[in-house]
Design a protein around this motif. Structure first.
Motif, PDB file in Angstrom:
ATOM      1  N   ILE A 173       0.854  -1.199   0.000  1.00  0.00           N
ATOM      2  CA  ILE A 173       0.000   0.000   0.000  1.00  0.00           C
ATOM      3  C   ILE A 173       0.884   1.242   0.000  1.00  0.00           C
ATOM      4  O   ILE A 173       1.810   1.358   0.813  1.00  0.00           O
ATOM      5  CB  ILE A 173      -0.915   0.011   1.237  1.00  0.00           C
ATOM      6  N   GLU A 174       0.588   2.147  -0.903  1.00  0.00           N
ATOM      7  CA  GLU A 174       1.310   3.424  -0.962  1.00  0.00           C
ATOM      8  C   GLU A 174       0.315   4.572  -0.971  1.00  0.00           C
ATOM      9  O   GLU A 174      -0.765   4.453  -1.545  1.00  0.00           O
ATOM     10  CB  GLU A 174       2.164   3.509  -2.229  1.00  0.00           C
ATOM     11  N   VAL A 175       0.723   5.662  -0.325  1.00  0.00           N
ATOM     12  CA  VAL A 175      -0.073   6.886  -0.336  1.00  0.00           C
ATOM     13  C   VAL A 175       0.765   7.959  -1.010  1.00  0.00           C
ATOM     14  O   VAL A 175       1.897   8.219  -0.606  1.00  0.00           O
ATOM     15  CB  VAL A 175      -0.455   7.335   1.090  1.00  0.00           C
ATOM     16  N   ASP A 176       0.233   8.567  -2.048  1.00  0.00           N
ATOM     17  CA  ASP A 176       0.913   9.670  -2.732  1.00  0.00           C
ATOM     18  C   ASP A 176       0.660  10.924  -1.906  1.00  0.00           C
ATOM     19  O   ASP A 176      -0.431  11.509  -1.950  1.00  0.00           O
ATOM     20  CB  ASP A 176       0.369   9.825  -4.153  1.00  0.00           C
ATOM     21  N   ARG A 177       1.656  11.318  -1.143  1.00  0.00           N
ATOM     22  CA  ARG A 177       1.485  12.453  -0.236  1.00  0.00           C
ATOM     23  C   ARG A 177       1.397  13.786  -0.984  1.00  0.00           C
ATOM     24  O   ARG A 177       0.977  14.782  -0.420  1.00  0.00           O
ATOM     25  CB  ARG A 177       2.585  12.448   0.807  1.00  0.00           C
ATOM     26  N   GLY A 178       1.766  13.798  -2.251  1.00  0.00           N
ATOM     27  CA  GLY A 178       1.596  14.996  -3.060  1.00  0.00           C
ATOM     28  C   GLY A 178       0.152  15.191  -3.489  1.00  0.00           C
ATOM     29  O   GLY A 178      -0.241  16.271  -3.886  1.00  0.00           O
ATOM     30  N   VAL A 179      -0.625  14.125  -3.390  1.00  0.00           N
ATOM     31  CA  VAL A 179      -2.038  14.163  -3.776  1.00  0.00           C
ATOM     32  C   VAL A 179      -2.946  14.183  -2.542  1.00  0.00           C
ATOM     33  O   VAL A 179      -4.005  14.792  -2.555  1.00  0.00           O
ATOM     34  CB  VAL A 179      -2.378  12.939  -4.672  1.00  0.00           C
ATOM     35  N   CYS A 180      -2.516  13.537  -1.465  1.00  0.00           N
ATOM     36  CA  CYS A 180      -3.319  13.415  -0.232  1.00  0.00           C
ATOM     37  C   CYS A 180      -3.724  14.796   0.289  1.00  0.00           C
ATOM     38  O   CYS A 180      -2.907  15.709   0.387  1.00  0.00           O
ATOM     39  CB  CYS A 180      -2.507  12.682   0.838  1.00  0.00           C
ATOM     40  N   ILE A 181      -5.020  14.935   0.612  1.00  0.00           N
ATOM     41  CA  ILE A 181      -5.525  16.206   1.156  1.00  0.00           C
ATOM     42  C   ILE A 181      -5.827  16.113   2.654  1.00  0.00           C
ATOM     43  O   ILE A 181      -6.328  17.055   3.242  1.00  0.00           O
ATOM     44  CB  ILE A 181      -6.775  16.689   0.390  1.00  0.00           C
ATOM     45  N   GLY A 182      -5.555  14.950   3.250  1.00  0.00           N
ATOM     46  CA  GLY A 182      -5.737  14.809   4.687  1.00  0.00           C
ATOM     47  C   GLY A 182      -7.182  14.758   5.137  1.00  0.00           C
ATOM     48  O   GLY A 182      -7.499  15.179   6.242  1.00  0.00           O
ATOM     49  N   SER A 183      -8.064  14.217   4.303  1.00  0.00           N
ATOM     50  CA  SER A 183      -9.481  14.165   4.668  1.00  0.00           C
ATOM     51  C   SER A 183      -9.736  13.216   5.831  1.00  0.00           C
ATOM     52  O   SER A 183     -10.725  13.360   6.541  1.00  0.00           O
ATOM     53  CB  SER A 183     -10.338  13.738   3.470  1.00  0.00           C
ATOM     54  N   ILE A 209      -4.375   6.723  -2.709  1.00  0.00           N
ATOM     55  CA  ILE A 209      -3.930   5.415  -2.221  1.00  0.00           C
ATOM     56  C   ILE A 209      -3.867   4.436  -3.383  1.00  0.00           C
ATOM     57  O   ILE A 209      -4.834   4.282  -4.127  1.00  0.00           O
ATOM     58  CB  ILE A 209      -4.896   4.881  -1.147  1.00  0.00           C
ATOM     59  N   SER A 210      -2.724   3.768  -3.510  1.00  0.00           N
ATOM     60  CA  SER A 210      -2.597   2.711  -4.519  1.00  0.00           C
ATOM     61  C   SER A 210      -2.227   1.412  -3.813  1.00  0.00           C
ATOM     62  O   SER A 210      -1.521   1.414  -2.803  1.00  0.00           O
ATOM     63  CB  SER A 210      -1.565   3.071  -5.579  1.00  0.00           C
ATOM     64  N   ILE A 211      -2.734   0.316  -4.360  1.00  0.00           N
ATOM     65  CA  ILE A 211      -2.481  -1.013  -3.802  1.00  0.00           C
ATOM     66  C   ILE A 211      -1.994  -1.909  -4.928  1.00  0.00           C
ATOM     67  O   ILE A 211      -2.596  -1.944  -6.007  1.00  0.00           O
ATOM     68  CB  ILE A 211      -3.759  -1.608  -3.185  1.00  0.00           C
ATOM     69  N   THR A 212      -0.887  -2.618  -4.669  1.00  0.00           N
ATOM     70  CA  THR A 212      -0.366  -3.595  -5.614  1.00  0.00           C
ATOM     71  C   THR A 212      -0.158  -4.911  -4.894  1.00  0.00           C
ATOM     72  O   THR A 212      -0.054  -4.953  -3.664  1.00  0.00           O
ATOM     73  CB  THR A 212       0.973  -3.131  -6.226  1.00  0.00           C
ATOM     74  N   LEU A 213      -0.104  -6.003  -5.664  1.00  0.00           N
ATOM     75  CA  LEU A 213       0.258  -7.290  -5.086  1.00  0.00           C
ATOM     76  C   LEU A 213       1.729  -7.213  -4.706  1.00  0.00           C
ATOM     77  O   LEU A 213       2.569  -6.804  -5.511  1.00  0.00           O
ATOM     78  CB  LEU A 213       0.018  -8.431  -6.069  1.00  0.00           C
ATOM     79  N   ALA A 214       2.046  -7.569  -3.463  1.00  0.00           N
ATOM     80  CA  ALA A 214       3.410  -7.427  -2.960  1.00  0.00           C
ATOM     81  C   ALA A 214       4.409  -8.273  -3.731  1.00  0.00           C
ATOM     82  O   ALA A 214       5.542  -7.847  -3.949  1.00  0.00           O
ATOM     83  CB  ALA A 214       3.457  -7.766  -1.471  1.00  0.00           C
ATOM     84  N   ASP A 215       4.016  -9.446  -4.181  1.00  0.00           N
ATOM     85  CA  ASP A 215       4.975 -10.327  -4.838  1.00  0.00           C
ATOM     86  C   ASP A 215       5.193 -10.010  -6.315  1.00  0.00           C
ATOM     87  O   ASP A 215       6.278 -10.197  -6.842  1.00  0.00           O
ATOM     88  CB  ASP A 215       4.588 -11.793  -4.665  1.00  0.00           C
ATOM     89  N   SER A 216       4.185  -9.481  -6.995  1.00  0.00           N
ATOM     90  CA  SER A 216       4.313  -9.255  -8.435  1.00  0.00           C
ATOM     91  C   SER A 216       4.272  -7.786  -8.848  1.00  0.00           C
ATOM     92  O   SER A 216       4.654  -7.453  -9.963  1.00  0.00           O
ATOM     93  CB  SER A 216       3.200  -9.993  -9.177  1.00  0.00           C
ATOM     94  N   GLY A 217       3.759  -6.915  -7.982  1.00  0.00           N
ATOM     95  CA  GLY A 217       3.599  -5.505  -8.338  1.00  0.00           C
ATOM     96  C   GLY A 217       2.371  -5.231  -9.184  1.00  0.00           C
ATOM     97  O   GLY A 217       2.141  -4.098  -9.599  1.00  0.00           O
TER      98      GLY A 217
END
Length: 76
Positions: free
Chosen positions: A7-17, A60-68
């Motif tokens: 799980i990754e959060v793009d902090r440049g996009v996050c508005i803190g809602s 928020i983006s989610i990828t499979l940890a093993d394959s991306g």
């Protein structure tokens, strides 16, 4: 054992809602600047998907940890 997600959060996009914190308690935290962070960036598949789908700016983006491979947002 089920899928492991990254799980990754793009902090440049996050508005803190805080919607992610409400959707997935314990899965996300807000720092002093109200920027979201995944509590555990690599985790078992869980309610993080609800948080990603509910993020008003799709930070928020989610990828499979093993394959991306993309889980959310899905690749088109």
């Amino acid at each position: 054992m089920g899928d492991r997600w990254h799980i990754e959060v793009d902090r440049g996009v996050c508005i803190g809602s805080g919607m992610c914190v409400n959707s997935a308690p314990g899965g996300f935290t807000l720092d002093f600047a109200r920027q979201s962070h995944a509590a555990a960036p690599d985790t078992d598949a869980a309610e993080a998907l609800l948080a990603a789908e509910g993020c008003p700016v799709e930070a928020i983006s989610i990828t499979l940890a093993d394959s991306g491979e993309a889980v959310f947002p899905p690749e088109e």
